[in-house]
Design an enzyme around this catalytic site. Structure first.
Site, PDB file in Angstrom:
ATOM      1  N   ARG A  62     -22.106  20.704  -1.268  1.00  0.00           N
ATOM      2  CA  ARG A  62     -20.920  19.957  -1.697  1.00  0.00           C
ATOM      3  C   ARG A  62     -19.949  19.844  -0.529  1.00  0.00           C
ATOM      4  O   ARG A  62     -19.222  20.769  -0.204  1.00  0.00           O
ATOM      5  CB  ARG A  62     -20.235  20.666  -2.877  1.00  0.00           C
ATOM      6  CG  ARG A  62     -18.982  19.946  -3.379  1.00  0.00           C
ATOM      7  CD  ARG A  62     -19.365  18.590  -3.947  1.00  0.00           C
ATOM      8  NE  ARG A  62     -18.219  17.816  -4.392  1.00  0.00           N
ATOM      9  CZ  ARG A  62     -17.665  16.836  -3.691  1.00  0.00           C
ATOM     10  NH1 ARG A  62     -18.105  16.558  -2.481  1.00  0.00           N
ATOM     11  NH2 ARG A  62     -16.667  16.127  -4.190  1.00  0.00           N
TER      12      ARG A  62
ATOM     13  N   HIS B 189     -17.187   1.524   2.868  1.00  0.00           N
ATOM     14  CA  HIS B 189     -16.518   0.269   3.196  1.00  0.00           C
ATOM     15  C   HIS B 189     -17.482  -0.799   3.692  1.00  0.00           C
ATOM     16  O   HIS B 189     -17.194  -1.988   3.610  1.00  0.00           O
ATOM     17  CB  HIS B 189     -15.465   0.515   4.279  1.00  0.00           C
ATOM     18  CG  HIS B 189     -14.344   1.394   3.820  1.00  0.00           C
ATOM     19  ND1 HIS B 189     -14.267   2.719   4.165  1.00  0.00           N
ATOM     20  CD2 HIS B 189     -13.272   1.145   3.026  1.00  0.00           C
ATOM     21  CE1 HIS B 189     -13.180   3.246   3.618  1.00  0.00           C
ATOM     22  NE2 HIS B 189     -12.578   2.327   2.923  1.00  0.00           N
TER      23      HIS B 189
ATOM     24  N   CYS C  26     -19.984  23.603  -8.956  1.00  0.00           N
ATOM     25  CA  CYS C  26     -19.096  22.473  -8.719  1.00  0.00           C
ATOM     26  C   CYS C  26     -18.400  22.101 -10.021  1.00  0.00           C
ATOM     27  O   CYS C  26     -19.001  22.161 -11.105  1.00  0.00           O
ATOM     28  CB  CYS C  26     -19.909  21.293  -8.190  1.00  0.00           C
ATOM     29  SG  CYS C  26     -18.940  19.801  -7.911  1.00  0.00           S
TER      30      CYS C  26
ATOM     31  N   TYR D  46      -9.664  17.703  -9.405  1.00  0.00           N
ATOM     32  CA  TYR D  46     -10.138  18.938 -10.007  1.00  0.00           C
ATOM     33  C   TYR D  46      -9.159  19.452 -11.064  1.00  0.00           C
ATOM     34  O   TYR D  46      -8.743  20.605 -11.057  1.00  0.00           O
ATOM     35  CB  TYR D  46     -10.403  19.992  -8.937  1.00  0.00           C
ATOM     36  CG  TYR D  46     -11.485  19.574  -7.968  1.00  0.00           C
ATOM     37  CD1 TYR D  46     -12.759  19.265  -8.430  1.00  0.00           C
ATOM     38  CD2 TYR D  46     -11.238  19.469  -6.603  1.00  0.00           C
ATOM     39  CE1 TYR D  46     -13.762  18.869  -7.555  1.00  0.00           C
ATOM     40  CE2 TYR D  46     -12.242  19.065  -5.726  1.00  0.00           C
ATOM     41  CZ  TYR D  46     -13.496  18.771  -6.210  1.00  0.00           C
ATOM     42  OH  TYR D  46     -14.484  18.371  -5.344  1.00  0.00           O
TER      43      TYR D  46
ATOM     44  N   HIS E 151       0.830  -1.198   0.000  1.00  0.00           N
ATOM     45  CA  HIS E 151       0.000   0.000   0.000  1.00  0.00           C
ATOM     46  C   HIS E 151       0.866   1.250   0.000  1.00  0.00           C
ATOM     47  O   HIS E 151       1.731   1.398   0.858  1.00  0.00           O
ATOM     48  CB  HIS E 151      -0.899  -0.010   1.237  1.00  0.00           C
ATOM     49  CG  HIS E 151      -1.962   1.040   1.200  1.00  0.00           C
ATOM     50  ND1 HIS E 151      -1.697   2.360   1.424  1.00  0.00           N
ATOM     51  CD2 HIS E 151      -3.295   0.960   0.943  1.00  0.00           C
ATOM     52  CE1 HIS E 151      -2.811   3.052   1.326  1.00  0.00           C
ATOM     53  NE2 HIS E 151      -3.792   2.227   1.032  1.00  0.00           N
TER      54      HIS E 151
END
Length: 575
Positions: free
Chosen positions: A230, A155, A277, A415, A131
């Site tokens: 948001r 999860h 957004c 973004y 990881h």
């Protein structure tokens, strides 16, 4: 499980980085998605994720951060629908019993990394070793996963539990399990504010929702309750009396301001500005090819009146001047919203925008004439008019004048726009600039796609909004009801009442949207109408005609011509 084993055989990542400041903003994010994404939308996109994306997806499985949704596992779930269900992690007598003390000893790669979940004990050492942000997982080492998974409810799904079950090595003792159950982990979203029931929800935790498109343009100023929501993380509870804003990076050291300081030491300014957004209209990109992100419709955009102190005034008071201007290029913002690791939301804007008298950047404490609502950044947020919503940081806690951009994940690894040919196996987030000003945009709010109009009415009225980033003024909206063969020019308005056309804003400071309307005859013999709108700004930027050429893997900057199809209902007498 074959998928997991295949991933474990892939090339391993380099040594684990133990410096939180370097890892926190970027764990798995460069190849996945930020906490800007919702579980339901990304599960759809999972079906088209392949190759090295499996490695990145599994690498995010257990991390307590926003960039953790397991891409590709949805497909695995479907293929294994009849096998290895939730009961796979239920206690069985074949597993040894461990005390919490024994589990706690396994908190490193050297000693092994063990965690508990609902009474089971799991050795995830092998997983952590591959990881890239292993120190995030190590925060849960030797203890329960529940507090970390509570932050990201994605999860809590069977296919995730199936994979976790493969690492099971034992059971937690009944005594220690009872102790865990007695100490209930709190839901970090339990203190979130109530929301208007009409909002169309894209994700619950964190909360992201848009108003119904059919009411979006009922008001020039969007009511705060209906303004799109948001959030990337839980809404923080901030005591206005003890709130402090830190301004750093300038000569003389940090300056600390209370809410009262902002209200009394600096002139109050009010602007009307539209926030949009970056993912507005992402749903249309999903129709071309699935992307990763919240499946926003056309209403992740709203318009409000904002009041507060100008950022320029605060920076000047803190010591900004010609000497600083020689080296400073960015102003960074850090919110008070954070995940369980303490990682906060952050972003930055160019300093020229921040200090310009015409930039109109506010440290806003009021919205639509009232105290800033919790969902919109109470007690203070940044409003950067003309700039993508992601830079308008809410629950503002820190401002930093810097030579560098924010190193936040949302500035560096999200973004950003890419070529349609760029996929998750080839994307290099460092190769693209962070989105700041948004492109020209417009959409139809009425009639809705699939609506019915009567032939007897002889004409149809079309309504919508238009807006352009960077303070560029919308000067025209063209509307067609025959698929683009012929066009009509819509009337624009900048208020709820009064003249249709009002004086133009100062050049470069057209921060607010324009609402538009046009009434068009129904073409003779037409069974249905393909209604299209496209806007033009004062730089003569115009929307692209189709989505495919602007498609990108994150589904941002979606601004193609907006289209709706309307059926024409014939008169009963004629039928």
């Amino acid at each position: 499980m074959l998928l997991l084993r295949r991933c474990l055989s892939l090339t391993r990542f380099g040594p684990l980085n133990t410096q939180r400041s370097q890892v926190a903003p970027t764990v798995c994010a460069a190849h996945l998605w930020s906490s800007s994404s919702s579980s339901s939308d990304d599960q759809r996109s999972n079906q088209h994720t392949h190759g090295p994306s499996w490695r990145h997806g599994l690498a995010g499985l257990l991390a307590g951060t926003g960039a953790v949704l397991v891409y590709g596992l949805h497909k695995h779930k479907a293929e294994q629908a009849d096998a290895n269900r939730l009961e796979a992690i239920e206690p069985t007598s074949s597993h040894p019993i461990f005390s919490q003390e024994e589990v706690t000893k396994h908190r490193s790669l050297e000693d092994g990394v063990w965690v508990t979940y609902k009474g089971g004990v799991y050795d995830i050492t092998e997983f952590v070793a591959m990881h890239p942000g292993g120190n995030k997982i190590l925060l849960a080492a030797g203890g329960p996963l529940e507090p970390f998974w509570a932050l990201y409810a994605v999860h809590n799904q069977e296919h995730v539990l199936e994979i976790l079950s493969e690492y099971k090595v034992g059971e937690l003792s009944a005594e220690d399990l009872k102790k865990q159950q007695d100490v209930k982990s709190s839901d970090p979203y339990s203190s979130d504010p109530e929301r208007h029931p009409v909002l169309r929800i894209n994700s619950l935790k964190p909360f992201n929702a848009e108003p119904p498109a059919e009411i979006l343009t009922d008001n020039y100023i969007t009511p705060s309750a209906l303004f799109f929501k948001r959030n990337h993380l839980p809404v923080p509870q901030v005591d206005p009396a003890s709130y402090r804003l830190s301004v750093e990076g300038l000569p003389g050291g940090a300056m600390t301001l209370s809410l009262e300081d902002l209200k009394t030491k600096f002139p109050k300014h009010t602007i009307t500005a539209t926030l949009q957004c970056a993912g507005n209209r992402r749903a249309e990109m999903n129709k071309v090819k699935l992307v990763k992100g919240l499946n926003w419709g056309i209403a992740a955009i709203s318009n409000a009146s904002w009041s507060g102190a100008k950022l320029r005034d605060v920076l000047l008071a803190a010591g900004y001047g010609p000497d600083v201007a020689k080296w400073a290029h960015h102003v960074q913002f850090e919110g008070l919203d954070k995940d369980v690791t303490g990682t906060t939301y952050g972003s930055s804007i160019p300093i020229n925008k921040a200090v310009s008298e015409e930039g109109d950047v506010l440290l806003a404490y009021e919205m639509n004439g009232e105290t800033l609502p919790a969902d919109h950044g109470f007690p203070v947020r940044v409003v950067v008019p003309g700039t993508v919503g992601a830079r308008n940081v809410k629950w503002l806690g820190k401002i930093v004048v810097s030579a560098e951009e924010s190193n936040s994940h949302w500035q560096q690894n999200d973004y950003k726009g890419f070529s349609p040919g760029t996929d998750w196996d080839t994307v290099d987030f460092k190769s693209a600039p962070a989105v700041q000003e948004l492109p020209i945009q417009s959409a139809i709010t009425a009639p809705a796609d699939g609506a019915m109009v009567d032939r007897s009415e002889e004409e149809v009225t079309v309504q919508g909004y238009a807006w352009s980033g960077g303070g560029r003024e919308v000067v025209r909206v063209d509307v067609s009801v025959d698929g683009g063969k012929t066009w009509q020019v819509a009337q624009l308005r900048t208020s709820d009442k009064g003249q249709v056309y009002e004086p133009s804003p100062p050049p470069g400071r057209a921060w607010a949207w324009k609402l538009w309307e046009v009434t068009v005859p129904i073409p003779p013999g037409a069974k249905e109408l393909e209604i299209i709108c496209k806007a033009v700004d004062n730089s003569y930027n115009v929307q692209p005609d189709t989505v495919a050429p602007i498609w990108n893997l994150r589904g941002v900057l979606s601004n193609a011509w907006h289209r709706v199809t309307v059926k024409v209902r014939e008169d009963e007498d004629e039928e």
